[in-house]
Design an enzyme around this catalytic site. Structure first.
Site, PDB file in Angstrom:
ATOM      1  N   SER A 138     -12.943  -2.309 100.015  1.00 48.48           N
ATOM      2  CA  SER A 138     -13.983  -3.434 100.363  1.00 48.48           C
ATOM      3  C   SER A 138     -13.786  -3.452 101.963  1.00 48.48           C
ATOM      4  O   SER A 138     -12.832  -3.176 102.532  1.00 48.48           O
ATOM      5  CB  SER A 138     -13.515  -4.790  99.574  1.00 48.48           C
ATOM      6  OG  SER A 138     -14.248  -5.765 100.252  1.00 48.48           O
ATOM      7  N   TYR A 151      -7.480 -11.021  95.968  1.00 47.33           N
ATOM      8  CA  TYR A 151      -8.447 -10.007  96.101  1.00 47.33           C
ATOM      9  C   TYR A 151      -8.108  -9.049  97.553  1.00 47.33           C
ATOM     10  O   TYR A 151      -8.133  -7.828  97.495  1.00 47.33           O
ATOM     11  CB  TYR A 151     -10.043 -10.510  96.339  1.00 47.33           C
ATOM     12  CG  TYR A 151     -10.988  -9.480  96.287  1.00 47.33           C
ATOM     13  CD1 TYR A 151     -11.785  -8.815  95.119  1.00 47.33           C
ATOM     14  CD2 TYR A 151     -11.642  -8.986  97.485  1.00 47.33           C
ATOM     15  CE1 TYR A 151     -12.514  -7.951  95.146  1.00 47.33           C
ATOM     16  CE2 TYR A 151     -12.636  -8.242  97.508  1.00 47.33           C
ATOM     17  CZ  TYR A 151     -13.028  -7.476  96.425  1.00 47.33           C
ATOM     18  OH  TYR A 151     -14.340  -6.565  96.562  1.00 47.33           O
TER      19      TYR A 151
HETATM   20  P1  NAD Z   1     -19.511  -5.794  88.791  1.00 47.45           P
HETATM   21  O1  NAD Z   1     -18.811  -7.039  88.333  1.00 47.45           O
HETATM   22  O2  NAD Z   1     -20.970  -5.641  88.869  1.00 47.45           O
HETATM   23  O3  NAD Z   1     -18.911  -4.499  88.206  1.00 47.45           O
HETATM   24  C1  NAD Z   1     -17.421  -4.450  87.740  1.00 47.45           C
HETATM   25  C2  NAD Z   1     -17.040  -3.268  86.715  1.00 47.45           C
HETATM   26  O4  NAD Z   1     -15.546  -3.513  86.567  1.00 47.45           O
HETATM   27  C3  NAD Z   1     -17.983  -3.829  85.358  1.00 47.45           C
HETATM   28  O5  NAD Z   1     -18.166  -2.656  84.841  1.00 47.45           O
HETATM   29  C4  NAD Z   1     -16.599  -4.475  84.587  1.00 47.45           C
HETATM   30  O6  NAD Z   1     -16.917  -4.211  83.161  1.00 47.45           O
HETATM   31  C5  NAD Z   1     -15.498  -3.717  84.996  1.00 47.45           C
HETATM   32  N1  NAD Z   1     -14.169  -4.315  84.768  1.00 47.45           N
HETATM   33  C6  NAD Z   1     -13.867  -5.515  85.177  1.00 47.45           C
HETATM   34  N2  NAD Z   1     -12.714  -5.719  84.706  1.00 47.45           N
HETATM   35  C7  NAD Z   1     -12.543  -4.546  83.837  1.00 47.45           C
HETATM   36  C8  NAD Z   1     -11.396  -4.321  83.274  1.00 47.45           C
HETATM   37  N3  NAD Z   1     -10.142  -5.380  83.001  1.00 47.45           N
HETATM   38  N4  NAD Z   1     -11.083  -3.251  82.367  1.00 47.45           N
HETATM   39  C9  NAD Z   1     -12.268  -2.227  82.659  1.00 47.45           C
HETATM   40  N5  NAD Z   1     -13.168  -2.468  83.412  1.00 47.45           N
HETATM   41  C10 NAD Z   1     -13.305  -3.907  83.952  1.00 47.45           C
HETATM   42  O7  NAD Z   1     -18.924  -5.553  90.271  1.00 47.45           O
HETATM   43  P2  NAD Z   1     -18.900  -4.740  91.576  1.00 47.45           P
HETATM   44  O8  NAD Z   1     -19.539  -5.674  92.609  1.00 47.45           O
HETATM   45  O9  NAD Z   1     -20.092  -3.641  90.958  1.00 47.45           O
HETATM   46  O10 NAD Z   1     -17.833  -4.264  92.125  1.00 47.45           O
HETATM   47  C11 NAD Z   1     -17.401  -3.096  91.857  1.00 47.45           C
HETATM   48  C12 NAD Z   1     -16.222  -2.728  92.941  1.00 47.45           C
HETATM   49  O11 NAD Z   1     -16.619  -2.777  94.329  1.00 47.45           O
HETATM   50  C13 NAD Z   1     -15.043  -3.841  92.563  1.00 47.45           C
HETATM   51  O12 NAD Z   1     -13.827  -3.026  92.809  1.00 47.45           O
HETATM   52  C14 NAD Z   1     -15.318  -4.756  93.814  1.00 47.45           C
HETATM   53  O13 NAD Z   1     -14.092  -5.245  94.344  1.00 47.45           O
HETATM   54  C15 NAD Z   1     -15.839  -3.679  95.051  1.00 47.45           C
HETATM   55  N6  NAD Z   1     -16.742  -4.348  96.141  1.00 47.45           N
HETATM   56  C16 NAD Z   1     -17.851  -4.973  95.633  1.00 47.45           C
HETATM   57  C17 NAD Z   1     -18.453  -5.744  96.823  1.00 47.45           C
HETATM   58  C18 NAD Z   1     -19.807  -6.370  96.432  1.00 47.45           C
HETATM   59  O14 NAD Z   1     -20.497  -7.000  97.430  1.00 47.45           O
HETATM   60  N7  NAD Z   1     -20.100  -6.440  95.261  1.00 47.45           N
HETATM   61  C19 NAD Z   1     -18.233  -5.283  98.000  1.00 47.45           C
HETATM   62  C20 NAD Z   1     -17.053  -4.683  98.269  1.00 47.45           C
HETATM   63  C21 NAD Z   1     -16.324  -4.057  97.341  1.00 47.45           C
END
Ligand code: NAD
Length: 256
Positions: A138, A151
C-alpha cells in the site's frame, strides 16, 4: 502455461488482478477468498476468458489451510509460478482504543500469511529456477496516516519482507516486488470511508475529498486494471531484474 495463485481474489483488487491475468490467456488461476460465492466468481472468469481456474477458501489466519491450498494447486496444475499476496483487511481506530484482536488479525492476514505462502511455494520456484512473488502492500507501506497503526505496521512489514526474499531469490530466478497502491474504490475502502467519517467526525464526502484523495496529486481513485496490468508485467519473463522494489501506484502521494 503458467500458474498464478492470488489471495483475496474474489473481491476488489485481487479480482481485478485475476481478471488481467485471465485476459492474457497464459495462466491457470488459483482464486482464493472468503466470499461465499468465490467458486462461482472463479468459474465465471474462467469461462469468460477460456482459462482453467480453481478456488480455495483457505483462511489467511490458518497456516495449515494455506499449505493445503498450495498442495491442491500443485496437484491440479503441477506448479505455482507466480504468487500474489493480496488478501488484506483494515481497521481504523485511535491507538488507545485499537482492539488487540484487530491488531493480531491485521498482522496475521496482511503480513504473516505472505510468509507462510512464500515458504510453501519457494522450493518449487527454486527447483524450476523461476518464480515471481508480488505483494500488494500500500502507499501505507511507505508512509503513515493516523488511526491505522496495525495496517501501516503490516504494510511496512511486507515491504521489508519483499526486499529480503528478493535477495534470497535472486540466484534462483525468483523476483519479489511490492505494489503500493493509493486509494482504490473496493469494498475495503467503502467500509473505511464510513469508519473514517466516524474517526474524523466528518461527512463521507469530506473523507473522500479532504482525507483520502487529499494526499494524492492525481485526484482519482486508482483502478484495479492499472494494478492488474502492472502485476502481469512483474510476472512476465522480461521482468527479471526488476526486483526488491516497492512500486507506488498512488497518484503522486509519495512524491510529496
Ligand atoms: P477487499 O475487501 O475488496 O478484498 C479483500 C480480499 O481479501 C477478499 O477477497 C477477502 O475475502 C480476502 N480476505 C480477507 N480476509 C481473509 C482471510 N482471513 N482469509 C482469506 N481471505 C481473506 O479489499 P481490497 O481493497 O481489494 O484489498 C486488497 C489488498 O489491497 C489488501 O491487502 C489491501 O490492504 C490492499 N490495498 C487496498 C487499497 C484500497 O484502496 N482498496 C489500497 C492499498 C492497498
Amino acid at each position: 502455461m503458467k500458474t498464478v495463485l492470488i489471495t483475496g481474489s474474489t473481491s476488489g483488487i485481487g479480482l481485478g488482478i485475476a481478471t488481467e491475468f485471465a485476459k492474457t490467456k497464459q495462466y491457470q488461476i488459483v482464486f482464493n477468498g472468503l466470499e461465499t460465492n468465490g467458486l462461482e466468481i472463479a468459474n465465471h472468469i474462467g469461462k469468460q476468458y477460456g482459462v482453467e481456474v480453481m478456488f480455495s477458501n483457505a483462511n489467511m489466519l490458518k497456516p495449515e489451510e494455506l499449505r493445503k491450498m498450495v498442495d491442491e494447486a500443485v496437484a491440479k496444475f503441477g506448479k505455482i509460478d507466480v504468487l500474489i499476496n493480496n488478501a488484506g483487511i483494515q481497521h481504523v481506530s485511535p491507538i488507545e482504543d485499537f482492539p488487540d484482536e484487530k491488531w493480531n488479525a491485521i498482522i496475521g492476514i496482511n503480513l504473516t500469511s505472505a510468509f507462510y505462502l512464500t515458504k510453501a511455494v519457494w522450493k518449487g520456484m527454486k527447483e524450476r529456477k523461476f518464480g515471481r512473488v508480488i505483494n500488494i502492500a500500500s502507499a501505507h507501506g511507505l508512509v503513515a496516516s493516523e488511526f491505522k497503526s496495525a495496517y501501516i505496521a503490516s504494510k511496512h512489514g511486507i515491504v521489508g519482507f519483499t526486499k529480503t526474499i528478493a535477495l534470497e531469490g535472486a540466484p534462483f530466478g525468483i523476483t519479489a516486488n511490492a505494489i503500493c497502491p493509493g486509494y482504490v474504490k473496493t469494498p475495503l475502502v467503502e467500509k473505511q470511508i464510513a469508519d473514517q467519517a466516524k474517526a474524523h467526525q466528518m461527512s463521507e464526502a469530506d473523507v473522500v475529498n479532504k482525507v483520502m484523495l487529499y494526499k494524492q496529486a492525481v485526484k482519482e481513485f486508482v483502478s484495479v486494471e492499472e494494478l492488474g496490468q502492472l502485476a502481469v508485467f512483474l510476472a512476465s519473463d522480461i521482468a527479471k531484474t526488476l526486483t526488491g522494489t516497492a512500486l507506488p501506484v498512488d497518484g503522486g502521494w509519495n512524491a510529496q
